[in-house]
Design a protein around this motif. Sequence first.
Motif, PDB file in Angstrom:
ATOM      1  N   ASP A   1       3.754  -1.909   7.138  1.00 32.96           N
ATOM      2  CA  ASP A   1       2.419  -1.972   6.497  1.00 32.96           C
ATOM      3  C   ASP A   1       2.284  -0.712   5.895  1.00 32.96           C
ATOM      4  OD1 ASP A   1      -0.228  -2.114   5.651  1.00 32.96           O
ATOM      5  OD2 ASP A   1      -0.996  -2.420   7.778  1.00 32.96           O
ATOM      6  N   ARG A   2       2.118  -0.858   4.324  1.00 37.02           N
ATOM      7  CA  ARG A   2       2.142   0.326   3.713  1.00 37.02           C
ATOM      8  C   ARG A   2       0.690   1.316   3.874  1.00 37.02           C
ATOM      9  NH1 ARG A   2       1.687  -1.742  -2.418  1.00 37.02           N
ATOM     10  NH2 ARG A   2       0.563   0.019  -2.912  1.00 37.02           N
ATOM     11  N   ALA A   3      -0.186   0.263   4.271  1.00 39.95           N
ATOM     12  CA  ALA A   3      -1.477   1.298   4.815  1.00 39.95           C
ATOM     13  C   ALA A   3      -1.433   1.993   5.909  1.00 39.95           C
ATOM     14  CB  ALA A   3      -2.452   0.181   4.681  1.00 39.95           C
ATOM     15  N   ARG A   4      -0.569   1.849   6.693  1.00 40.49           N
ATOM     16  CA  ARG A   4      -0.439   2.458   8.083  1.00 40.49           C
ATOM     17  C   ARG A   4       0.449   3.835   7.638  1.00 40.49           C
ATOM     18  NH1 ARG A   4       3.067   0.008  13.150  1.00 40.49           N
ATOM     19  NH2 ARG A   4       2.951   2.097  14.307  1.00 40.49           N
ATOM     20  N   THR A   5       0.099   4.593   8.617  1.00 40.95           N
ATOM     21  CA  THR A   5       0.568   6.113   8.589  1.00 40.95           C
ATOM     22  C   THR A   5       1.750   6.209   9.569  1.00 40.95           C
ATOM     23  OG1 THR A   5      -1.371   7.063   7.776  1.00 40.95           O
ATOM     24  CG2 THR A   5       0.145   8.609   8.687  1.00 40.95           C
ATOM     25  N   TYR A   6       2.842   6.683   9.100  1.00 37.71           N
ATOM     26  CA  TYR A   6       4.160   6.639  10.013  1.00 37.71           C
ATOM     27  C   TYR A   6       4.608   7.944  10.393  1.00 37.71           C
ATOM     28  CZ  TYR A   6       4.693   1.566   9.182  1.00 37.71           C
ATOM     29  OH  TYR A   6       4.424  -0.059   9.081  1.00 37.71           O
ATOM     30  N   ARG A   7       5.181   7.939  11.610  1.00 35.65           N
ATOM     31  CA  ARG A   7       5.682   9.391  12.043  1.00 35.65           C
ATOM     32  C   ARG A   7       7.125   9.252  12.291  1.00 35.65           C
ATOM     33  NH1 ARG A   7       1.702  11.299  16.483  1.00 35.65           N
ATOM     34  NH2 ARG A   7       1.901   9.013  17.052  1.00 35.65           N
ATOM     35  N   ALA A   8       8.038  10.404  11.944  1.00 37.67           N
ATOM     36  CA  ALA A   8       9.455  10.074  12.303  1.00 37.67           C
ATOM     37  C   ALA A   8       9.720   9.705  13.676  1.00 37.67           C
ATOM     38  CB  ALA A   8      10.271  11.838  12.173  1.00 37.67           C
ATOM     39  N   GLY A   9      10.696   8.735  13.662  1.00 36.44           N
ATOM     40  CA  GLY A   9      11.018   8.097  15.065  1.00 36.44           C
ATOM     41  C   GLY A   9      10.543   6.706  15.289  1.00 36.44           C
ATOM     42  N   GLN A  10       9.448   6.353  14.606  1.00 30.53           N
ATOM     43  CA  GLN A  10       8.634   5.184  14.663  1.00 30.53           C
ATOM     44  C   GLN A  10       9.709   3.962  13.906  1.00 30.53           C
ATOM     45  OE1 GLN A  10       4.817   6.036  13.097  1.00 30.53           O
ATOM     46  NE2 GLN A  10       4.050   5.183  14.766  1.00 30.53           N
ATOM     47  N   SER A  11       9.443   2.901  14.673  1.00 28.65           N
ATOM     48  CA  SER A  11      10.279   1.604  14.216  1.00 28.65           C
ATOM     49  C   SER A  11       9.355   0.892  13.489  1.00 28.65           C
ATOM     50  CB  SER A  11      10.883   0.781  15.369  1.00 28.65           C
ATOM     51  OG  SER A  11      11.977   1.633  16.121  1.00 28.65           O
ATOM     52  N   LEU A  12       9.900   0.095  12.546  1.00 31.89           N
ATOM     53  CA  LEU A  12       9.268  -0.918  11.773  1.00 31.89           C
ATOM     54  C   LEU A  12      10.148  -2.113  11.356  1.00 31.89           C
ATOM     55  CD1 LEU A  12      10.036  -0.475   8.632  1.00 31.89           C
ATOM     56  CD2 LEU A  12       8.720   1.369   8.911  1.00 31.89           C
ATOM     57  N   THR A  13       9.552  -3.274  11.043  1.00 29.35           N
ATOM     58  CA  THR A  13      10.210  -4.405  10.596  1.00 29.35           C
ATOM     59  C   THR A  13       9.763  -4.520   8.962  1.00 29.35           C
ATOM     60  OG1 THR A  13      10.427  -5.303  12.541  1.00 29.35           O
ATOM     61  CG2 THR A  13      11.009  -6.855  10.692  1.00 29.35           C
ATOM     62  N   HIS A  14      10.868  -4.589   8.170  1.00 30.61           N
ATOM     63  CA  HIS A  14      10.550  -4.681   6.660  1.00 30.61           C
ATOM     64  C   HIS A  14      10.802  -6.120   6.369  1.00 30.61           C
ATOM     65  CE1 HIS A  14      10.593  -4.459   2.396  1.00 30.61           C
ATOM     66  NE2 HIS A  14       9.752  -3.444   2.551  1.00 30.61           N
ATOM     67  N   PRO A  15      10.146  -6.945   5.640  1.00 25.44           N
ATOM     68  CA  PRO A  15      10.272  -8.266   5.376  1.00 25.44           C
ATOM     69  C   PRO A  15      11.585  -8.457   4.658  1.00 25.44           C
ATOM     70  CG  PRO A  15       8.526  -7.616   3.967  1.00 25.44           C
ATOM     71  CD  PRO A  15       8.645  -6.515   5.035  1.00 25.44           C
ATOM     72  N   VAL A  16      11.941  -7.618   3.937  1.00 21.90           N
ATOM     73  CA  VAL A  16      13.396  -7.766   3.131  1.00 21.90           C
ATOM     74  C   VAL A  16      14.370  -6.925   3.527  1.00 21.90           C
ATOM     75  CG1 VAL A  16      14.431  -7.188   0.907  1.00 21.90           C
ATOM     76  CG2 VAL A  16      12.058  -8.085   0.809  1.00 21.90           C
ATOM     77  N   PHE A  17      14.178  -5.792   4.004  1.00 19.61           N
ATOM     78  CA  PHE A  17      15.362  -4.979   4.551  1.00 19.61           C
ATOM     79  C   PHE A  17      15.502  -5.035   6.068  1.00 19.61           C
ATOM     80  CE2 PHE A  17      13.258  -2.241   1.033  1.00 19.61           C
ATOM     81  CZ  PHE A  17      14.197  -3.094   0.087  1.00 19.61           C
TER      82      PHE A  17
END
Length: 121
Positions: free
Chosen positions: A72-88
């Motif tokens: 979610d581009r609106a979210r603020t991420y920090r190093a070490g967090q995981s995410l799931t990208h719809p394409v990648f």
Amino acid sequence: MEKLEKQTYTVGERVEKFCAPCGEERGHVVASITKRGQIARVSCPQCGTRSTFKNGDAGVRRSPAKAGAPYDRARTYRAGQSLTHPVFGEGEVTAVIEPQKIDVLFPDRMRRLIHARPQQG
Ligand SMILES: [Zn+2]
């Protein structure tokens, strides 16, 4: 005719390797390659350690144990967090580059994404 299955790599690709300082097998980024396209050195995005890469280390690509929440581009991420990208696909934040840019290590390579960018009207 025998089919040659010579796997080659490019700098910036992701490979799995055991990192001694981190004490775990984790995604590394290819830092340099040989003339034949084989991995020479990799770097750990977590601790920054550079190490040589032997053929025996090669390419065990496991799916991450923990699946991250959807990117979610609106979210603020920090190093070490995981995410799931719809394409990648599954990614791990390795560094915050600028207030609104992050480096994310995906199964194939590192990519730069934006974050902390709320939708505006
Ligand atoms: Zn490490």
